[in-house]
Design an enzyme around this catalytic site. Structure first.
Site, PDB file in Angstrom:
ATOM      1  CG  HIS A   1      -2.175   0.706   0.987  1.00  0.00           C
ATOM      2  ND1 HIS A   1      -3.042   0.355  -0.027  1.00  0.00           N
ATOM      3  CD2 HIS A   1      -2.696   1.790   1.582  1.00  0.00           C
ATOM      4  CE1 HIS A   1      -4.045   1.193  -0.012  1.00  0.00           C
ATOM      5  NE2 HIS A   1      -3.872   2.068   0.943  1.00  0.00           N
TER       6      HIS A   1
ATOM      7  NE  ARG B   1     -10.823  -0.928  -1.344  1.00  0.00           N
ATOM      8  CZ  ARG B   1      -9.546  -1.225  -1.479  1.00  0.00           C
ATOM      9  NH1 ARG B   1      -9.174  -2.160  -2.327  1.00  0.00           N
ATOM     10  NH2 ARG B   1      -8.633  -0.584  -0.798  1.00  0.00           N
TER      11      ARG B   1
ATOM     12  CD  GLU C   1      -9.440  -7.407  -3.185  1.00  0.00           C
ATOM     13  OE1 GLU C   1      -8.407  -6.818  -3.510  1.00  0.00           O
ATOM     14  OE2 GLU C   1     -10.262  -6.932  -2.382  1.00  0.00           O
TER      15      GLU C   1
ATOM     16  CB  CYS D   1      -9.605  -1.331  -9.779  1.00  0.00           C
ATOM     17  SG  CYS D   1      -9.988  -2.544  -8.514  1.00  0.00           S
TER      18      CYS D   1
ATOM     19  CG  ASN E   1      -2.733  -4.168  -6.573  1.00  0.00           C
ATOM     20  OD1 ASN E   1      -2.291  -4.285  -7.711  1.00  0.00           O
ATOM     21  ND2 ASN E   1      -3.218  -3.048  -6.117  1.00  0.00           N
ATOM     22  CG  ASP E   2      -5.155  -7.967  -2.059  1.00  0.00           C
ATOM     23  OD1 ASP E   2      -4.146  -8.238  -1.388  1.00  0.00           O
ATOM     24  OD2 ASP E   2      -5.868  -6.979  -1.849  1.00  0.00           O
TER      25      ASP E   2
ATOM     26  NE  ARG F   1      -0.914  -5.490  -1.927  1.00  0.00           N
ATOM     27  CZ  ARG F   1      -2.113  -4.946  -2.094  1.00  0.00           C
ATOM     28  NH1 ARG F   1      -3.192  -5.701  -2.073  1.00  0.00           N
ATOM     29  NH2 ARG F   1      -2.272  -3.678  -2.318  1.00  0.00           N
TER      30      ARG F   1
ATOM     31  NE  ARG G   1      -6.172   0.841  -3.190  1.00  0.00           N
ATOM     32  CZ  ARG G   1      -5.563   0.923  -4.374  1.00  0.00           C
ATOM     33  NH1 ARG G   1      -5.391   2.091  -4.935  1.00  0.00           N
ATOM     34  NH2 ARG G   1      -5.140  -0.168  -4.968  1.00  0.00           N
TER      35      ARG G   1
HETATM   36  C1  PEP Z   1      -6.100  -4.912  -5.458  1.00  0.00           C
HETATM   37  O1  PEP Z   1      -5.945  -5.742  -4.566  1.00  0.00           O
HETATM   38  O2  PEP Z   1      -5.754  -5.080  -6.646  1.00  0.00           O
HETATM   39  C2  PEP Z   1      -6.706  -3.601  -5.146  1.00  0.00           C
HETATM   40  C3  PEP Z   1      -7.007  -2.758  -6.097  1.00  0.00           C
HETATM   41  O3  PEP Z   1      -6.921  -3.313  -3.834  1.00  0.00           O
HETATM   42  P1  PEP Z   1      -5.775  -2.849  -2.813  1.00  0.00           P
HETATM   43  O4  PEP Z   1      -4.516  -2.626  -3.589  1.00  0.00           O
HETATM   44  O5  PEP Z   1      -6.282  -1.618  -2.180  1.00  0.00           O
HETATM   45  O6  PEP Z   1      -5.703  -4.020  -1.887  1.00  0.00           O
HETATM   46 MG    MG Z   2      -6.949  -5.529  -2.702  1.00  0.00          MG
END
Ligand code: PEP
Ligand code: MG
Length: 576
Positions: free
Chosen positions: A195, A338, A439, A510, A462-463, A473, A302
């Site tokens: 993050h 979200r 995710e 996203c 990302n997740d 991550r 977010r």
């Molecule tokens: C993701 O997981 O791709 C996402 C957009 O959410 P975050 O990065 O806030 O976990």
């Molecule tokens: Mg995520």
């Protein structure tokens, strides 16, 4: 001599400036006098901090993994005993009262006095207890310093124009940087989609993570060049490097200035297929850029920012006012909010998780799981989103759903709140679209089931990548495995897109993958028609879409899905 250090570039751009090293364990302890009528409050502040320190330590002790050496618990117990010991607090309390010192400083004076006593001791074992005092005092001081209201609203110009080096930065620390005019930052740990890295991109400052030993090899005030694209930091650069990077800085500026011309151009491929290009937003100031780059809406807002750098979570009214002001800035563009995704890499003060320590936070109580466990935290946000939906185009998106039970629970909660608002005569959009982030691999595999119950889906790569390949991550030790082109990831993306198409609901992406132009053509080939990317990357992605021809891409998706390795897919993409 120039030293070239390599880490992972996570936020592009070039910065040239002097170093400031943040030593997390050395706190800047403020010294000031409190007014006579504030003595009571200051005393309370110290006592509260001590009791919070105890809570934190108890939580740590209660969550020590079973496999840990049995020596550790007594070590923590010692610290707990120290917190109970009057020697630690009695003198500071007296100093607050008699000398009107602030709590942090009063504690610091007592720390120094105790250190001195231990220094005099002959016994080497007892002398090592000095460290314990230091740890305990630092813990209380950290709590005291964090309690300062709205610390991030107090600009600290001392950091302006510096490149910051730290072992690690929390998302909350990163957010504070926006006020400080920091040129770039470099951390020794952390991964590319942590993050913190995402926030760096949001703040549009170059950043490198996972640069081990950065704080040792660069010294305070050293001149450095940070290349956020390549993940390289040059310490003490020679004249030739300085000239080269200054030229690149100028070229970058020209390139981005050129992109802005595409702002009004509709996003569609060469063969006229329209593509929806929305923006991801983190911080209130990002909303301005959303309009500047001509995004068609916000595909991911977010909301964790609302919970940062504070003691208690925001109440319904604060959520509501924030969303109204966001709608105002968006001037009619649709907004996807979200719901809060706290936990794992998004630990913030106002999320009520302060003291708990989880063995596997990414697999633990985060996002919708935390929301369902703590309705008192979740309901105010849902109510506020619903109320705000009466004033603009809002979609509600739930993170981290992994099964239908959770989904039904959330949908039921939304229905209950709708009924409540209705009976109270409060306006809301009865048809507010509710969607899920895909995710978790389980959700991607069952995307057809989710698509049957929801109004839209959005792939959070990302997740999804972290859980599919089983790599944390934020852990730089395994970040070499973090591979968006892994065939398993591509197959899950395809399954989700297909499920959406069959159910006739929109599917966006996203995650950071959507904003990386290396992947734009492949994603188009896989069937993605909605991208949500950080505003800083939006025009570059648009440029790639405008230059893509879907017809030419037929076959690419099949070939990529059949590939055995990420490297094979990469080769395929290079040929395009
Ligand atoms: C993701 O997981 O791709 C996402 C957009 O959410 P975050 O990065 O806030 O976990
Ligand atoms: Mg995520």
């Amino acid at each position: 001599m120039t030293l070239s250090l390599h880490g992972m570039g996570v936020s592009r751009g070039i910065a040239i400036g002097r170093v400031h090293i943040i030593e997390r364990d050395r706190l800047d302890i403020p010294e000031y006098h409190v007014e006579t009528d504030q003595v009571k409050t200051e005393t309370r502040r110290l006592l509260d901090a001590v009791s919070l320190a105890k809570q934190q330590l108890r939580a740590i002790r209660d969550h020590i993994p079973a496999a840990t050496s049995p020596d550790i618990a007594p070590f923590i117990d010692t610290h707990l005993l120290m917190l109970d010991d009057a020697v630690l607090t009695q003198e500071p309390l007296r100093l607050i009262k008699s000398a009107r010192h602030n709590a942090e400083w009063a504690l610091q004076l007592q720390r120094d006095a105790l250190m001195h006593v231990f220094d005099e001791m002959e016994d080497p074992y007892l002398r090592t207890r000095k460290d314990d005092i230091d740890h305990v005092v630092t813990r209380i001081q950290r709590i005291l310093l964090r309690q300062e209201p709205l610390r991030h609203e107090e600009p600290d110009s001392r950091l302006s124009g510096y490149v910051l080096i730290a072992d690690d930065l929390s998302p909350a620390d990163t957010v504070l940087m926006q006020h400080h005019g920091v040129l770039a930052f470099v951390t020794e740990y952390g991964g590319p989609t942590s993050h913190t890295a995402i926030l760096a991109r949001s703040l549009i400052i170059p950043a490198i993570v996972g640069l081990h030993e950065a704080g040792r090899l660069a010294r305070e005030d050293d001149m450095v060049i940070v290349d956020g694209n390549a993940g390289v930091m040059l310490v003490d650069p020679d004249e030739h490097s300085l000239q080269y990077y200054r030229k690149r800085q100028q070229e970058d500026r020209k390139y981005y200035a050129g992109l802005i011309r595409l702002k009004e151009t509709p996003a569609k491929t060469l063969d006229h297929v329209p593509i929806r290009l929305q923006a991801n937003v983190e911080l209130p100031q990002d909303f301005e850029i959303v309009r500047q780059v001509g995004a068609s809406g916000v595909g991911l807002y977010r909301t964790e920012f609302l919970y940062m750098n504070r003691e208690t979570p925001p109440e319904e009214e604060e959520h509501y006012e924030t969303y109204l002001s966001v709608l105002d800035t968006m001037a009619g563009l649709p907004l996807t909010i979200r719901t809060m995704d706290l936990g794992a890499d998004k630990q913030v003060d106002g999320g009520k998780q302060g003291g708990s320590v989880q063995a596997n936070p990414a697999l633990g109580l985060r996002a919708v799981r935390l929301c369902l466990k703590e309705p008192a935290l979740f309901r105010p946000q849902l109510r506020a989103i619903l109320r705000a939906s009466a004033h603009g185009s809002i979609r509600l998106m739930i993170p981290m759903l992994s099964n239908m039970q959770e989904t039904r629970q959330v949908l039921q909660m939304i229905d209950e709140i709708k009924a409540e608002l209705h009976s109270q005569g409060v306006e809301f959009d009865a048809d507010i679209p509710v969607g899920a982030m895909i995710e978790v691999p389980a959700a991607a595999i069952c995307a057809d089931i989710f698509a049957g119950q929801l109004d839209f889906l959005s792939i959070g790569t990302n997740d999804l990548i972290q859980y599919t390949i089983a790599i944390d991550r934020v852990d730089d030790e395994v970040s070499y495995l973090y591979e968006p082109l892994h065939p398993a990831v591509l197959r899950l993306i395809r399954m989700t897109l297909d499920a959406g198409a069959r159910a006739d609901i929109p599917v966006a992406m996203c995650g950071e993958m959507a904003g990386d132009i290396k992947f734009t053509q492949l994603l188009l080939a896989l069937g993605l028609r909605e991208f949500s990317v950080h505003p800083a990357y939006l025009l570059e992605v648009k440029k790639n879409i405008l230059e893509s021809e879907l017809e030419r891409l037929t076959g690419v998706a099949d070939a990529a899905l059949k590939a055995s390795t990420a490297a094979d897919v990469e080769k395929l993409l290079e040929q395009l």
